[in-house]
Design a protein around this motif. Structure first.
Motif, short mmCIF file in Angstrom:
data_model
loop_
_atom_site.label_atom_id
_atom_site.label_comp_id
_atom_site.label_asym_id
_atom_site.label_seq_id
_atom_site.Cartn_x
_atom_site.Cartn_y
_atom_site.Cartn_z
N LYS A 81 30.67 42.72 -11.49
CA LYS A 81 29.16 42.78 -12.96
C LYS A 81 29.91 43.08 -13.76
O LYS A 81 30.86 44.73 -13.34
CB LYS A 81 28.75 42.95 -12.10
CG LYS A 81 27.05 43.93 -13.25
CD LYS A 81 25.96 44.38 -13.01
CE LYS A 81 25.14 44.27 -13.70
NZ LYS A 81 23.30 43.74 -13.83
N ARG A 82 29.71 43.23 -14.86
CA ARG A 82 29.56 43.99 -16.52
C ARG A 82 28.91 43.55 -17.57
O ARG A 82 28.08 43.18 -17.40
CB ARG A 82 31.26 43.53 -17.49
CG ARG A 82 32.84 43.74 -16.12
CD ARG A 82 32.73 45.25 -15.80
NE ARG A 82 34.43 44.76 -15.41
CZ ARG A 82 34.64 45.18 -14.27
NH1 ARG A 82 33.25 45.49 -13.87
NH2 ARG A 82 35.44 44.88 -13.65
N TYR A 83 28.87 44.72 -18.42
CA TYR A 83 27.71 45.20 -18.75
C TYR A 83 28.55 44.39 -20.33
O TYR A 83 29.38 45.00 -20.67
CB TYR A 83 26.84 46.38 -19.22
CG TYR A 83 26.19 46.83 -18.24
CD1 TYR A 83 25.05 46.21 -17.60
CD2 TYR A 83 27.02 47.84 -17.34
CE1 TYR A 83 24.18 46.49 -16.55
CE2 TYR A 83 25.64 47.96 -16.10
CZ TYR A 83 24.77 47.39 -16.33
OH TYR A 83 24.38 47.70 -14.96
N SER A 94 19.36 48.57 -19.74
CA SER A 94 19.61 49.33 -20.27
C SER A 94 18.88 50.70 -19.40
O SER A 94 19.61 51.68 -19.19
CB SER A 94 18.58 49.94 -21.56
OG SER A 94 19.32 48.99 -22.30
N LYS A 95 18.31 50.34 -18.80
CA LYS A 95 17.64 51.68 -17.43
C LYS A 95 18.89 51.51 -16.14
O LYS A 95 19.03 52.56 -15.54
CB LYS A 95 16.33 50.47 -16.87
CG LYS A 95 14.82 50.86 -17.48
CD LYS A 95 13.91 50.70 -17.09
CE LYS A 95 12.80 51.40 -18.14
NZ LYS A 95 11.72 50.19 -17.06
N GLU A 96 19.62 49.58 -15.57
CA GLU A 96 20.64 49.97 -15.18
C GLU A 96 21.52 50.48 -15.36
O GLU A 96 22.39 51.76 -14.69
CB GLU A 96 21.06 48.34 -14.74
CG GLU A 96 20.25 47.72 -13.61
CD GLU A 96 20.76 46.45 -14.18
OE1 GLU A 96 19.83 44.83 -13.21
OE2 GLU A 96 21.93 45.73 -14.75
N MET A 97 21.94 50.85 -16.40
CA MET A 97 23.12 51.60 -17.14
C MET A 97 22.62 52.85 -16.94
O MET A 97 24.03 54.13 -16.68
CB MET A 97 22.82 51.36 -18.55
CG MET A 97 24.15 50.14 -18.80
SD MET A 97 24.64 49.80 -20.66
CE MET A 97 23.48 48.20 -21.31
N PHE A 98 21.58 53.73 -17.19
CA PHE A 98 20.44 55.03 -16.95
C PHE A 98 21.10 55.54 -16.03
O PHE A 98 22.02 56.30 -15.47
CB PHE A 98 19.51 54.63 -17.16
CG PHE A 98 19.20 56.42 -17.23
CD1 PHE A 98 19.50 57.65 -18.31
CD2 PHE A 98 18.86 56.81 -16.23
CE1 PHE A 98 18.97 58.51 -17.96
CE2 PHE A 98 17.67 58.05 -15.94
CZ PHE A 98 18.08 59.36 -16.77
#
Length: 143
Positions: A81-83, A94-98
């Motif tokens: 997976k990549r953002y 955004s919450k996943e990245m946090f």
């Protein structure tokens, strides 16, 4: 047919478990970051997922550098997976990245560290992040 369905189910469970365990460690899964995340969203953008301020975008005001760091963490963990920069406008991503950042740099789930690092980076200075920390803590108390 039944054998194939059972096999498919087992494979999907194994894949899901492997994928999600790579995103966050066990402590992250049991720790409730929701109040912190919601307070950060309130302070950063007032809940506006389309907010833009300089290079920071979305409800959590994520920078391109943070997106890159998240992708480096995923690569290091062997997760495909990549953002993208557009993912900053997705509240859920955004919450996943946090959460990913916390799992990598804050495995002890220290709320103060999480808030200060979100504002000042992982090498934050307490004196520089004091105002932000107080705002987020006040927003948490309101909820």
């Amino acid at each position: 047919m039944i054998f194939s369905l059972k096999r498919l189910f087992v494979l999907s469970v194994v894949f899901s478990t492997t994928f999600f365990s790579g995103l966050a460690n066990n402590n992250q899964k049991s720790f409730n970051w929701t109040p912190v995340i919601e307070a950060i969203i309130e302070v950063e953008s007032g809940g506006d997922a389309k907010a833009v301020s300089g290079k920071s975008c979305g409800a959590m005001q994520i920078t391109p550098i943070l997106v890159k760091e998240c992708n480096n963490i995923l690569k290091k963990r062997g997760i495909a997976k990549r953002y993208t920069l557009n993912d900053r406008f997705s509240v859920s991503k955004s919450k996943e990245m946090f959460l990913l950042m916390q799992s990598e740099f804050n495995p002890s789930n220290n709320v103060e560290k999480a808030i200060r690092a979100w504002n000042g980076g992982n090498n934050y200075k307490v004196s520089v992040t004091n105002r932000y920390y107080r705002k987020v803590m006040a927003a948490m108390k309101k909820k």
